[in-house]
Design a protein around this motif. Structure first.
Motif, PDB file in Angstrom:
ATOM      1  N   ILE A 222      17.627  22.075   4.309  1.00 28.97           N
ATOM      2  CA  ILE A 222      16.091  22.216   4.995  1.00 28.97           C
ATOM      3  C   ILE A 222      14.801  21.977   4.773  1.00 28.97           C
ATOM      4  O   ILE A 222      14.165  21.689   4.070  1.00 28.97           O
ATOM      5  CB  ILE A 222      15.303  24.275   5.267  1.00 28.97           C
TER       6      ILE A 222
ATOM      7  N   PRO B 159      10.361  20.560   9.285  1.00 28.52           N
ATOM      8  CA  PRO B 159      11.199  21.082  10.743  1.00 28.52           C
ATOM      9  C   PRO B 159      10.509  20.245  11.149  1.00 28.52           C
ATOM     10  O   PRO B 159       9.083  19.987  10.718  1.00 28.52           O
ATOM     11  CB  PRO B 159      10.672  22.374  10.623  1.00 28.52           C
TER      12      PRO B 159
ATOM     13  N   ARG C 193      12.803  21.412  16.083  1.00 28.42           N
ATOM     14  CA  ARG C 193      13.801  21.908  15.073  1.00 28.42           C
ATOM     15  C   ARG C 193      13.097  24.002  15.597  1.00 28.42           C
ATOM     16  O   ARG C 193      13.565  24.289  14.910  1.00 28.42           O
ATOM     17  CB  ARG C 193      13.852  21.802  13.662  1.00 28.42           C
ATOM     18  N   ILE C 194      12.031  23.609  15.301  1.00 28.48           N
ATOM     19  CA  ILE C 194      10.776  24.294  14.856  1.00 28.48           C
ATOM     20  C   ILE C 194      11.186  25.318  16.488  1.00 28.48           C
ATOM     21  O   ILE C 194      11.173  26.293  16.996  1.00 28.48           O
ATOM     22  CB  ILE C 194       9.291  24.198  15.064  1.00 28.48           C
TER      23      ILE C 194
ATOM     24  N   PHE D  37      16.817  25.025  12.144  1.00 32.48           N
ATOM     25  CA  PHE D  37      16.502  24.948  10.597  1.00 32.48           C
ATOM     26  C   PHE D  37      17.124  23.326  10.386  1.00 32.48           C
ATOM     27  O   PHE D  37      16.695  22.704   9.479  1.00 32.48           O
ATOM     28  CB  PHE D  37      15.617  26.031  10.428  1.00 32.48           C
TER      29      PHE D  37
ATOM     30  N   GLY E  39      12.223  28.058   5.770  1.00 32.42           N
ATOM     31  CA  GLY E  39      11.870  27.124   6.672  1.00 32.42           C
ATOM     32  C   GLY E  39      10.695  27.071   7.023  1.00 32.42           C
ATOM     33  O   GLY E  39       9.806  26.209   7.493  1.00 32.42           O
TER      34      GLY E  39
END
Length: 131
Positions: free
Chosen positions: A34, A37, A41-42, A78, A104
Motif C-alpha cells: 500500500i 493513498p 484511493r481514499i 488502497f 492504509g
C-alpha cells in the motif's frame, strides 16, 4: 515547532524521496504493498465503508461492518485504486483484511477519514430523500 516534529517531518520526506513510504500487508499468505493513498484511493475505499458501525477505534468500526466483501473492496482500492483484487482479498481472514485497511488508514489522518465518511453518509441521505 518541537524538535521531534522536525525530525519526524524530515524522516517522512526522506522516506518519500527514496520510495520507502509504503506499508506491506499480508492477506491469505500473499503480500501486497500500500503506497501513500491518493484522494482517489481514499475516496474509493471509503465509498465501500460508508455504512460504518459502532466503535471507538478504527478496528472496532471496521469489524462491526455487516458486509465483509465491502472491506475487501475497500482494501483493493488502497492497494491498486480499483476493486479488481476484491475477490482475491476476500479469501483472506477478516482480521487480515481489517489489518490491511488499518495500515492504509494509518497513512492518513484518521479524523479526515471520519469527516469524509460523515460527508458521504450525508450525501447519500440527501440523494435518498430529496426535498
Amino acid at each position: 515547532m518541537k524538535e521531534s516534529n522536525k525530525q519526524d517531518g524530515a524522516k517522512m520526506i526522506a522516506s518519500a524521496i527514496i520510495g520507502l513510504d509504503y506499508k506491506m500487508v499480508i492477506v491469505n499468505d500473499k503480500t501486497y504493498i500500500i503506497e501513500p493513498p491518493t484522494i482517489e484511493r481514499i475516496a474509493g475505499a471509503t465509498a465501500w465503508l460508508c455504512e460504518y458501525g459502532d466503535g471507538k477505534t478504527l478496528r472496532e468500526i471496521l469489524t462491526s461492518l455487516s458486509k465483509a466483501e465491502n472491506l475487501a473492496k475497500a482494501l483493493s482500492w488502497f492497494i491498486q485504486a480499483n476493486e479488481d483484487l476484491s475477490e482475491e482479498l476476500a479469501k483472506g481472514s477478516l482480521s487480515e483484511i481489517v489489518a490491511g485497511l488499518e495500515a492504509g488508514f494509518s497513512m492518513i489522518d484518521a479524523s479526515n477519514f471520519m469527516r469524509l465518511s460523515a460527508l458521504q453518509k450525508s450525501a447519500r441521505l440527501l440523494v435518498a430523500k430529496p426535498k
